[in-house]
Enzyme design. Structure first.
Site, mmCIF file in Angstrom:
data_model
loop_
_atom_site.group_PDB
_atom_site.id
_atom_site.type_symbol
_atom_site.label_atom_id
_atom_site.label_comp_id
_atom_site.label_asym_id
_atom_site.label_seq_id
_atom_site.Cartn_x
_atom_site.Cartn_y
_atom_site.Cartn_z
ATOM 1 N N ARG A 67 2.916 3.825 5.415
ATOM 2 C CA ARG A 67 5.066 3.913 5.329
ATOM 3 C C ARG A 67 4.649 2.625 4.146
ATOM 4 O O ARG A 67 6.079 2.253 3.966
ATOM 5 C CB ARG A 67 4.735 4.080 7.191
ATOM 6 C CG ARG A 67 3.829 2.675 7.449
ATOM 7 C CD ARG A 67 3.826 2.478 8.877
ATOM 8 N NE ARG A 67 2.635 3.312 8.819
ATOM 9 C CZ ARG A 67 1.914 4.292 9.728
ATOM 10 N NH1 ARG A 67 2.942 5.267 9.928
ATOM 11 N NH2 ARG A 67 0.852 4.571 9.484
ATOM 12 N N THR A 68 4.158 1.426 4.559
ATOM 13 C CA THR A 68 4.535 0.394 3.402
ATOM 14 C C THR A 68 4.199 1.047 2.200
ATOM 15 O O THR A 68 5.610 0.565 1.062
ATOM 16 C CB THR A 68 3.610 -0.384 3.428
ATOM 17 O OG1 THR A 68 3.090 -1.355 4.871
ATOM 18 C CG2 THR A 68 3.397 -1.797 2.744
ATOM 19 N N LYS A 96 -13.725 -2.064 -13.267
ATOM 20 C CA LYS A 96 -14.419 -2.552 -14.701
ATOM 21 C C LYS A 96 -14.500 -3.904 -14.861
ATOM 22 O O LYS A 96 -14.877 -4.260 -15.733
ATOM 23 C CB LYS A 96 -13.359 -1.889 -15.822
ATOM 24 C CG LYS A 96 -13.611 -0.548 -15.781
ATOM 25 C CD LYS A 96 -12.473 0.173 -16.403
ATOM 26 C CE LYS A 96 -12.854 1.575 -16.840
ATOM 27 N NZ LYS A 96 -11.569 2.461 -17.924
ATOM 28 N N ARG A 117 -0.593 -4.474 -2.589
ATOM 29 C CA ARG A 117 -1.462 -4.557 -0.946
ATOM 30 C C ARG A 117 -2.763 -4.903 -1.481
ATOM 31 O O ARG A 117 -3.481 -3.947 -2.670
ATOM 32 C CB ARG A 117 -1.581 -3.760 -0.108
ATOM 33 C CG ARG A 117 -1.841 -3.370 1.024
ATOM 34 C CD ARG A 117 -2.001 -2.521 2.425
ATOM 35 N NE ARG A 117 -0.724 -3.142 2.742
ATOM 36 C CZ ARG A 117 -0.776 -2.495 4.113
ATOM 37 N NH1 ARG A 117 -1.059 -1.252 4.338
ATOM 38 N NH2 ARG A 117 0.321 -2.068 4.280
ATOM 39 N N HIS A 145 1.645 -10.421 6.120
ATOM 40 C CA HIS A 145 2.397 -9.042 5.768
ATOM 41 C C HIS A 145 3.646 -9.399 6.706
ATOM 42 O O HIS A 145 4.303 -9.077 7.197
ATOM 43 C CB HIS A 145 2.025 -8.586 6.342
ATOM 44 C CG HIS A 145 2.340 -6.834 6.167
ATOM 45 N ND1 HIS A 145 3.474 -6.371 5.273
ATOM 46 C CD2 HIS A 145 1.557 -5.430 6.679
ATOM 47 C CE1 HIS A 145 3.589 -5.066 5.355
ATOM 48 N NE2 HIS A 145 2.016 -4.310 6.007
#
Ligand code: NCD
Length: 349
Positions: A67-68, A96, A117, A145
């Site tokens: 959802r975010t 990498k 995120r 958050h």
């Protein structure tokens, strides 16, 4: 944004990173909520706007999300902008050995704003330091958050108002994994900007809210009570805010299993213990497996279950943040047009 004058102004948001609730003052939050309200006709598809036409959102999610990630993307699309996305480390050059700073410098050349995120606390701030465009924290490990907390408080405000109440003098129980749950960390920090309320912190002893945040709540004047008894915590409150055991942050799956299912709420527990009309919230996803089942599906017909109003409100709040950070709040309506296909949708909410 930390305008000492306390006067809300879009200028204070323009070009700013949104990294932590601690960067805000109360007037900033009121400004965000006012702009979120103004976004409703667009989120409801009654009107559309192209105000961000030509702008690109870099949506960088290095940890799982539904959802975010999608609501950041949809919010940007609803303002007329386009979205480029990366999900997981496997498909990014971070595997990498590229530094966050280099990645930030590169991606900020491709985007006008970046949402990110990442599983490491502090990583989004590190990334932002290397970025030439605003970065919005979509969750950095167990730390914060902030956009979830904003949509949660916005929802609390609307739920209380629909019951003839306000953000003054309410009570909330935060339940579950308060140690690793970043949504409750940010929500607690956000409440510190508002008048004193009563806060029940309900968790297993081992998963208590970090002491620094409890101290901050008390310093802000909140009445804070910690308990490991669910029924004691939910008895007198206006808002029940349940959370998931954050199993991905535990040293082992077995340890997370010790706590799963400790604070289940179903309709019978609600009826027996909660005040009538107590609002039920959860940042989602709720763990619906039989052994967890934080909020039982038998609550789904309970009109006080606000979990999907939270997700809907997330669009409004994220649209508001983009409009503020990119300084287009006053131009949204100028770029508006009707939505001919609107009547074909049964309902948006
Ligand atoms: C939360 C998160 O990612 O912190 N989910 C969300 O963004 N709505 C809560 C969780 O995962 O338990």
């Amino acid at each position: 944004m930390r305008g000492k004058s306390g006067v809300p102004s879009t200028l204070q948001f323009t070009g700013s990173h949104i990294l932590s609730i601690d960067q805000f003052e109360r007037a900033d939050i009121e400004r965000i909520f006012a702009v979120a309200n103004a976004m409703e006709p667009y989120a409801m598809r009654q009107k559309r706007t192209r105000v961000l036409e030509g702008a690109i959102l870099g949506n960088m999610f290095f940890e799982s999300s539904t959802r975010t990630r999608v609501s950041f993307g949809s919010a940007f699309n609803l303002l007329g902008g386009e979205v480029r996305e990366t999900t997981g480390f496997g498909s990014s050059a971070l595997v990498k050995g590229e530094s966050l700073t280099d990645t930030a410098r590169v991606l900020s050349g491709y985007s006008d704003v970046i949402c990110m995120r990442h599983p490491e606390p502090g990583s989004v701030a590190e990334f932002a330091a290397g970025s030439r465009v605003p970065v919005i924290n979509g969750g950095d490990g167990h730390n914060e958050h902030p956009t979830q907390a904003l949509l949660d408080l916005y929802t609390i405000k609307r739920e209380l108002e629909s019951r003839g109440r306000s953000l003054q003098n309410f009570s909330i129980a935060m339940i579950g994994d308060l140690k690793y749950g970043r949504t409750v960390h940010s929500l607690a920090r956000l409440l510190c900007l508002f008048e004193p309320v009563t806060i029940e912190l309900v968790s297993p002893e081992e998963l208590r809210m970090p002491g620094e945040i409890v101290e901050k709540l008390r310093q802000a004047g909140h009445r804070v009570h910690e308990t490991s008894e669910l029924t004691e915590g939910i008895r007198q409150v206006d808002i029940v805010y349940s959370t998931r055991i954050q199993e991905e942050r535990f040293p082992s799956a077995q340890e997370a299993d010790l706590y799963r299912g400790r604070f289940r709420i179903n309709q019978a527990i609600y009826t027996e213990n909660c005040q009538p009309n107590t609002v039920i919230m959860h940042p989602l996803p709720r763990d619906s497996r039989a052994e967890a089942n934080e909020l039982d599906a038998d609550l789904d017909d309970n009109p006080n279950l606000a979990i999907f109003r939270q997700t809907d409100n997330g669009i409004l709040v994220r649209m508001a943040l983009f409009a503020l950070v990119l300084d287009v709040v006053d131009q949204v309506d100028q770029h508006a047009s009707p939505t001919p296909w609107y009547s074909s949708r049964k309902s948006i909410r």
